[in-house]
Design an enzyme around this catalytic site. Structure first.
Site, PDB file in Angstrom:
ATOM      1  CG  HIS A  69      22.192  26.741 -77.842  1.00 52.65           C
ATOM      2  ND1 HIS A  69      21.580  26.340 -79.010  1.00 52.65           N
ATOM      3  CD2 HIS A  69      21.190  27.114 -77.012  1.00 52.65           C
ATOM      4  CE1 HIS A  69      20.256  26.478 -78.894  1.00 52.65           C
ATOM      5  NE2 HIS A  69      20.005  26.948 -77.684  1.00 52.65           N
ATOM      6  CG  ASN A 101      21.304  26.274 -82.540  1.00 51.61           C
ATOM      7  OD1 ASN A 101      21.839  25.538 -81.716  1.00 51.61           O
ATOM      8  ND2 ASN A 101      20.972  27.515 -82.260  1.00 51.61           N
ATOM      9  CG  HIS A 186      12.581  28.501 -80.114  1.00 51.61           C
ATOM     10  ND1 HIS A 186      13.613  29.119 -79.464  1.00 51.61           N
ATOM     11  CD2 HIS A 186      11.828  29.494 -80.658  1.00 51.61           C
ATOM     12  CE1 HIS A 186      13.491  30.441 -79.595  1.00 51.61           C
ATOM     13  NE2 HIS A 186      12.426  30.688 -80.317  1.00 51.61           N
ATOM     14  CG  ASP A 312      18.286  28.702 -74.139  1.00 55.14           C
ATOM     15  OD1 ASP A 312      18.997  28.170 -75.013  1.00 55.14           O
ATOM     16  OD2 ASP A 312      17.465  29.600 -74.389  1.00 55.14           O
TER      17      ASP A 312
END
Ligand code: ZN
Length: 430
Positions: A69, A101, A186, A312
């Site tokens: 991310h 995201n 997810h 992650d």
């Protein structure tokens, strides 16, 4: 204006580990014109070549992380494409996949193109965008996969949240299949997980915190495996955390379902006991589980039921993580500790061989996301990491290249880290 070509580079006398070709031997590696030119023992250096002695070091294909991310656009104070790519190369990664995201969500051609441009401008790790499954990640209407793939997206995902609707997931798998990209999910059944902040079990009970049961993950793993079989589309299961998920994936793979799966360094090494004292650095989603889960994840990684390790990497601002456990955001940074945590706990711990770890952190993630890299075959781009397997270092968040500091490994002494990272033959770290 053309840039002058880089001189040839000879990495001399390292332990060359290339799982893509079953290679593990002391040898020299020659890089020329940004590509792997040759691998062999006792090679001479061509005229004008730079020679670097790397005896005692590991020479491997650059690490590949399919689940990162970055926070650009929207929260550039926490991470940007450039700072994330900088953290990546410091951790030995030459390629990372950026989850969509962001704010706004990466759910269209222009947004994907923006990530690609920021990555090229940074000139560090290769950053491959992942496009959203649904517009705004709202779980309602599919995004335009074809346009996003055309702009450089290598997968689609609504990560951060699950694809709750089974119908939408089915359609996404059918649609993604026509473009040859995986749907990364997810896995979390939202009504079961609602309000949970850690693993549902004895520790949560003692702490008086609401738990997320293992079944919340496993229900979605089972569903996704069934839908992958139904559609023939590749489902990629993100950050697997339970022993039950492992068994579901094993059975699906035995049936030939197009399923791949990843596991994080923290789920391989920590349990819900890390949440004692309400330590928000141990708050992540999926949550840290129990010792029996950790053991099953390790065995599954060794066996190949779990295909790869992914970090992650989830940067959060310091003051956010300073909140009460119930209020703090989920997630930790991982790019700069992933290799060392895995090497220390799994290789030195006798679970995996070093070549097996390189396979799970480079060759396999590249293969399952259909990315270049993961190999030292002559002709391949020279995305290479030189790893020092003996150096001991203590995790100091002040030294992170990431803009964020949230890590449960702070203060840990780890063994092994990247000494040199090359992308396309260019030195990008240190
Ligand atoms: Zn996730």
């Amino acid at each position: 204006m053309t840039r002058p070509p880089l001189p040839p580079l000879l990495l001399q006398g390292g332990r060359v580990v290339d799982p893509s070709r079953g290679l593990d031997q002391v040898a020299d590696l020659l890089i020329q014109d940004g590509k792997i030119a040759a691998v062999g023992a006792g090679m001479g250096a061509p005229d004008g070549a730079e020679v670097r002695g790397v005896a005692g070091m590991i020479v491997a294909p650059g690490l590949v992380d399919v689940h990162v991310h970055l926070r650009e656009p929207g929260n550039e104070d926490e991470e940007t494409v450039a700072s994330g790519a900088r953290a990546a190369v410091a951790g030995g990664f030459t390629a990372i996949c950026a989850m969509p995201n962001t704010d706004p969500v990466t759910d269209n051609q222009a947004a994907v193109g923006f990530i690609v441009r920021q990555s090229v401008r940074a000139g560090l790790a290769r950053v491959y965008p992942i496009g959203a499954v649904s517009l705004g990640q709202r779980g309602e209407r599919l995004a335009e996969f074809g346009e996003m793939v055309g702009a450089g997206a290598v997968a689609v995902s609504d990560d951060g949240r699950p694809v709750a609707s089974s119908h939408l997931m089915r359609t996404a798998l059918e649609y993604a299949r026509t473009f040859g990209v995986p749907v990364a999910d997810h896995c979390e059944e939202p009504s079961l997980a609602a309000g949970g902040v850690m693993h549902e079990g004895l520790v949560a009970t003692r702490l008086g915190l609401k738990g997320i049961p293992s079944a919340a993950e496993e229900i979605m793993v089972a569903r996704d495996c069934l839908l992958a079989e139904l559609t023939g589309g590749q489902v990629h299961l993100c950050h697997m955390s339970t022993r039950g998920s492992v068994e579901l994936i094993r059975r699906a793979k035995e049936r030939g379902a197009p399923v791949t799966a990843e596991v994080t360094p923290h789920h391989l090494t920590l349990t819900d006991h890390a949440c004692e004292a309400y330590d928000t650095q141990a708050k992540m989603n999926p949550p840290l589980r129990e010792a029996a889960d950790v053991a099953a994840l390790r065995a599954a990684l060794k066996e190949g039921v779990l295909d790869c390790i992914a970090s992650d990497h989830a940067p959060h601002a310091y003051d956010e993580k300073e909140a009460a456990f119930d209020d703090a955001p989920f997630g930790i940074v991982g790019l700069e500790t992933a290799f060392a945590v895995a090497h220390t706990e799994l290789v030195q711990g006798g679970i995996l061989t070093l070549p097996a770890l390189i396979a799970r952190m480079s060759t396999e993630p590249a293969r399952i996301f259909h990315l270049p890299g993961g190999t030292l075959a002559p002709g391949a781009p020279a995305d290479v990491v030189v790893l020092d397997p003996t150096v001991q270092w203590t995790v100091d968040p002040a030294a992170f290249r990431s803009k964020s500091r949230n890590s449960p490994f702070v203060g840990r002494t780890l063994t092994g880290r990247a000494a040199l990272t090359l992308v396309g033959g260019k030195t990008v770290h240190p």
